[in-house]
Motif scaffolding. Structure first.
Motif, PDB file in Angstrom:
ATOM      1  N   LEU A  83       3.499  -7.463  40.060  1.00  0.00           N
ATOM      2  CA  LEU A  83       4.077  -8.040  38.852  1.00  0.00           C
ATOM      3  C   LEU A  83       3.899  -8.901  38.524  1.00  0.00           C
ATOM      4  CD1 LEU A  83       6.870  -8.823  37.451  1.00  0.00           C
ATOM      5  CD2 LEU A  83       8.012  -9.603  39.203  1.00  0.00           C
ATOM      6  N   LEU A  84       3.223 -10.057  39.981  1.00  0.00           N
ATOM      7  CA  LEU A  84       2.375 -10.627  39.260  1.00  0.00           C
ATOM      8  C   LEU A  84       0.873 -10.659  38.815  1.00  0.00           C
ATOM      9  CD1 LEU A  84       1.739 -12.450  42.874  1.00  0.00           C
ATOM     10  CD2 LEU A  84       3.074 -13.519  41.129  1.00  0.00           C
ATOM     11  N   ALA A  85       0.735  -9.536  39.022  1.00  0.00           N
ATOM     12  CA  ALA A  85      -0.927  -8.637  38.124  1.00  0.00           C
ATOM     13  C   ALA A  85       0.193  -8.626  36.675  1.00  0.00           C
ATOM     14  CB  ALA A  85      -1.521  -7.726  38.183  1.00  0.00           C
ATOM     15  N   ALA A  86       1.296  -8.077  36.620  1.00  0.00           N
ATOM     16  CA  ALA A  86       1.838  -7.760  34.860  1.00  0.00           C
ATOM     17  C   ALA A  86       2.565  -8.926  34.025  1.00  0.00           C
ATOM     18  CB  ALA A  86       3.178  -7.424  34.907  1.00  0.00           C
ATOM     19  N   LEU A  87       2.133 -10.686  34.817  1.00  0.00           N
ATOM     20  CA  LEU A  87       2.145 -12.075  33.582  1.00  0.00           C
ATOM     21  C   LEU A  87       1.175 -12.231  33.290  1.00  0.00           C
ATOM     22  CD1 LEU A  87       4.266 -13.416  36.895  1.00  0.00           C
ATOM     23  CD2 LEU A  87       5.526 -12.238  34.853  1.00  0.00           C
ATOM     24  N   ASP A  88       1.831 -13.432  32.298  1.00  0.00           N
ATOM     25  CA  ASP A  88       0.481 -13.842  31.039  1.00  0.00           C
ATOM     26  C   ASP A  88      -0.009 -14.587  32.448  1.00  0.00           C
ATOM     27  OD1 ASP A  88       1.083 -12.161  29.602  1.00  0.00           O
ATOM     28  OD2 ASP A  88       3.031 -13.632  28.437  1.00  0.00           O
ATOM     29  N   VAL A  89       0.740 -15.650  33.013  1.00  0.00           N
ATOM     30  CA  VAL A  89      -0.020 -16.866  33.886  1.00  0.00           C
ATOM     31  C   VAL A  89       0.684 -16.404  34.924  1.00  0.00           C
ATOM     32  CG1 VAL A  89      -0.166 -19.303  33.890  1.00  0.00           C
ATOM     33  CG2 VAL A  89      -0.209 -18.383  31.346  1.00  0.00           C
ATOM     34  N   VAL A  90       0.050 -17.256  35.984  1.00  0.00           N
ATOM     35  CA  VAL A  90       0.890 -17.561  37.590  1.00  0.00           C
ATOM     36  C   VAL A  90       0.468 -18.335  37.688  1.00  0.00           C
ATOM     37  CG1 VAL A  90       0.945 -16.443  39.744  1.00  0.00           C
ATOM     38  CG2 VAL A  90       0.815 -15.144  37.604  1.00  0.00           C
ATOM     39  N   VAL A  91       1.354 -19.634  38.505  1.00  0.00           N
ATOM     40  CA  VAL A  91       0.461 -21.046  38.998  1.00  0.00           C
ATOM     41  C   VAL A  91       1.401 -20.778  40.160  1.00  0.00           C
ATOM     42  CG1 VAL A  91       1.660 -23.465  39.118  1.00  0.00           C
ATOM     43  CG2 VAL A  91       1.590 -22.247  36.616  1.00  0.00           C
ATOM     44  N   ALA A  92       0.772 -21.187  40.736  1.00  0.00           N
ATOM     45  CA  ALA A  92       0.683 -20.666  42.362  1.00  0.00           C
ATOM     46  C   ALA A  92       0.503 -22.798  43.004  1.00  0.00           C
ATOM     47  CB  ALA A  92      -0.417 -19.770  43.792  1.00  0.00           C
ATOM     48  N   SER A  93       1.549 -22.537  43.695  1.00  0.00           N
ATOM     49  CA  SER A  93       1.805 -24.086  44.429  1.00  0.00           C
ATOM     50  C   SER A  93       2.200 -23.692  45.704  1.00  0.00           C
ATOM     51  CB  SER A  93       3.020 -24.657  43.419  1.00  0.00           C
ATOM     52  OG  SER A  93       2.865 -24.961  42.794  1.00  0.00           O
ATOM     53  N   VAL A  94       2.456 -25.024  47.100  1.00  0.00           N
ATOM     54  CA  VAL A  94       2.831 -25.155  48.243  1.00  0.00           C
ATOM     55  C   VAL A  94       4.212 -26.118  47.977  1.00  0.00           C
ATOM     56  CG1 VAL A  94       2.646 -26.171  50.272  1.00  0.00           C
ATOM     57  CG2 VAL A  94       0.637 -25.374  49.318  1.00  0.00           C
ATOM     58  N   HIS A  95       5.129 -25.518  48.149  1.00  0.00           N
ATOM     59  CA  HIS A  95       6.075 -25.990  48.075  1.00  0.00           C
ATOM     60  C   HIS A  95       7.283 -26.762  49.980  1.00  0.00           C
ATOM     61  CE1 HIS A  95       6.127 -25.227  43.811  1.00  0.00           C
ATOM     62  NE2 HIS A  95       7.477 -26.017  43.856  1.00  0.00           N
ATOM     63  N   SER A  96       6.470 -26.130  50.448  1.00  0.00           N
ATOM     64  CA  SER A  96       6.536 -25.722  51.990  1.00  0.00           C
ATOM     65  C   SER A  96       5.538 -26.182  53.288  1.00  0.00           C
ATOM     66  CB  SER A  96       7.187 -24.751  53.110  1.00  0.00           C
ATOM     67  OG  SER A  96       6.566 -23.856  52.208  1.00  0.00           O
ATOM     68  N   LYS A  97       6.278 -26.409  54.524  1.00  0.00           N
ATOM     69  CA  LYS A  97       5.164 -27.465  55.602  1.00  0.00           C
ATOM     70  C   LYS A  97       4.339 -27.948  54.815  1.00  0.00           C
ATOM     71  CE  LYS A  97       6.413 -23.634  58.834  1.00  0.00           C
ATOM     72  NZ  LYS A  97       6.179 -22.899  59.480  1.00  0.00           N
ATOM     73  N   LEU A  98       4.392 -28.771  54.155  1.00  0.00           N
ATOM     74  CA  LEU A  98       3.653 -30.020  53.195  1.00  0.00           C
ATOM     75  C   LEU A  98       2.750 -31.301  54.692  1.00  0.00           C
ATOM     76  CD1 LEU A  98       5.640 -31.164  49.942  1.00  0.00           C
ATOM     77  CD2 LEU A  98       3.475 -29.526  50.185  1.00  0.00           C
ATOM     78  N   ARG A  99       2.956 -30.866  55.133  1.00  0.00           N
ATOM     79  CA  ARG A  99       2.655 -32.058  56.365  1.00  0.00           C
ATOM     80  C   ARG A  99       2.012 -30.957  57.416  1.00  0.00           C
ATOM     81  NH1 ARG A  99       1.590 -34.741  53.665  1.00  0.00           N
ATOM     82  NH2 ARG A  99       0.720 -35.974  55.493  1.00  0.00           N
TER      83      ARG A  99
END
Length: 339
Positions: free
Chosen positions: A195-211
């Protein structure tokens, strides 16, 4: 007699300016709700409701919004609107103005499908009004339950909705499919790879265990950056510089991360949210030196926030980000060609 104004347009404009100024959500919601209630009603019907005093009895229309509608119907810009427009702020300097004018779209935005405040159509209408040529819709992925992240099934439904909307648009504007996908603890991505491969743009972000310890965080980010489905590294330090959620930067080897971004063609996001302003300027300069590409994004969760690009532009110019390395200065076909 003065011709009446469009009260729905005036209510939406007020909400937009309140959002851009980072005003309270409840205040913004009052104007957006009233606009939604009146949308589709004929002008003479709204005028009749105003004259009879019945307008304020409609669910979702309060005294303040009704007063604004009455002023619009009378052909006068609402006082509330005039006050907001009189305090819009100061213009960017020349270099920043040139970069801002070069931006064609926004690669990071949220709708009410996840944790945004407005539906897809409202976000798209506002982006068009701002002069954008495209808008990437990047709602959250499923593990971020606090943000109502989209399952694969819900994301596929949104992709279909975007295709239907694009078929309706006649002015050349493009809505691009996307996601802000969580980078999991081991660097894997929180969505089906097909599904990610079929999208136009993928933004990847860290939202957990930031420390997370710096070494582990570095490996986590490097694994995500090496994934061929990732286009943009979102708000890389995860910091919050203002507000109740204020938090420090995550620790990682910035040189290694930015060198990997340059190697794999992953753009570093200049996040324009005033509470983020991520990455910090010292890291943004490192990314420039590493040869990275960039996006300047609003990470908008409401229509008025789509006009926050100035915050990111000013920081990009201050750190020497070349305009030709900012991918949302590119035409949409070139953006799509990066995949």
């Amino acid at each position: 007699m003065t011709d009446p104004r469009d009260p729905v347009d005036d209510l939406r404009r007020i909400a937009f300016l309140l959002e851009r100024a980072h005003e309270s959500t409840y205040r913004v919601r009052a104007f957006r709700t009233a606009a939604a209630v009146l949308r589709g009603k004929k002008a003479d019907e709204i005028a009749a409701l105003t004259r009879s005093g019945e307008l304020v009895r409609l669910r979702g229309v309060g005294e303040v919004t009704a007063r604004c509608v009455a002023e619009s119907i009378a052909g006068e810009p609402p006082v509330y609107l005039r006050r907001l427009e009189a305090t819009e702020g100061t213009p960017l300097d020349e270099a920043a103005s040139e970069l801002r004018a070069a931006l064609r779209g926004d690669c990071h935005s949220h709708t009410d499908a996840s944790d945004g405040g407005s539906p897809l159509r409202e976000m798209v209408d506002t982006a068009r009004e701002l002069g954008h040529e495209y808008l990437v819709i990047t709602d959250h992925s499923p593990r971020l339950t606090v943000a109502n992240g989209l399952s694969a099934e819900r994301l596929r439904a949104q992709v279909e909705q975007i295709a239907e909307l694009n078929a309706e648009l006649a002015d050349g504007f493009r809505v691009l499919t996307g996601i802000e996908v969580d980078i999991l603890d081991d660097g894997a991505l929180d969505q089906d790879e097909d599904l990610l491969a079929a999208l136009d743009v993928v933004v990847a972000s860290v939202h957990s265990k930031l420390r997370m310890p710096a070494g582990d965080m570095t490996e986590r980010m490097l694994a995500a950056i090496a994934n061929p489905n990732v286009d943009v590294l979102g708000h890389c330090t995860g910091r919050m510089v203002t507000g109740k959620r204020k938090r420090p930067e995550s620790e990682f080897d910035a040189n290694a991360v930015f060198e990997a971004c340059a190697e794999y063609g992953v753009a570093v996001e200049v996040n324009s949210r005033p509470e983020r302003l991520d990455p910090p300027k010292r890291l943004l300069r490192l990314a420039v030196e590493a040869g990275c590409e960039f996006t300047i994004d609003t990470d908008a969760h409401a229509p008025g926030q789509l006009d926050w690009l100035d915050y990111g532009v000013s920081r990009a110019v201050a750190c020497g980000v070349p305009a030709d390395r900012v991918i949302n200065t590119w035409p949409v076909e070139r953006v799509l060609g990066r995949r």
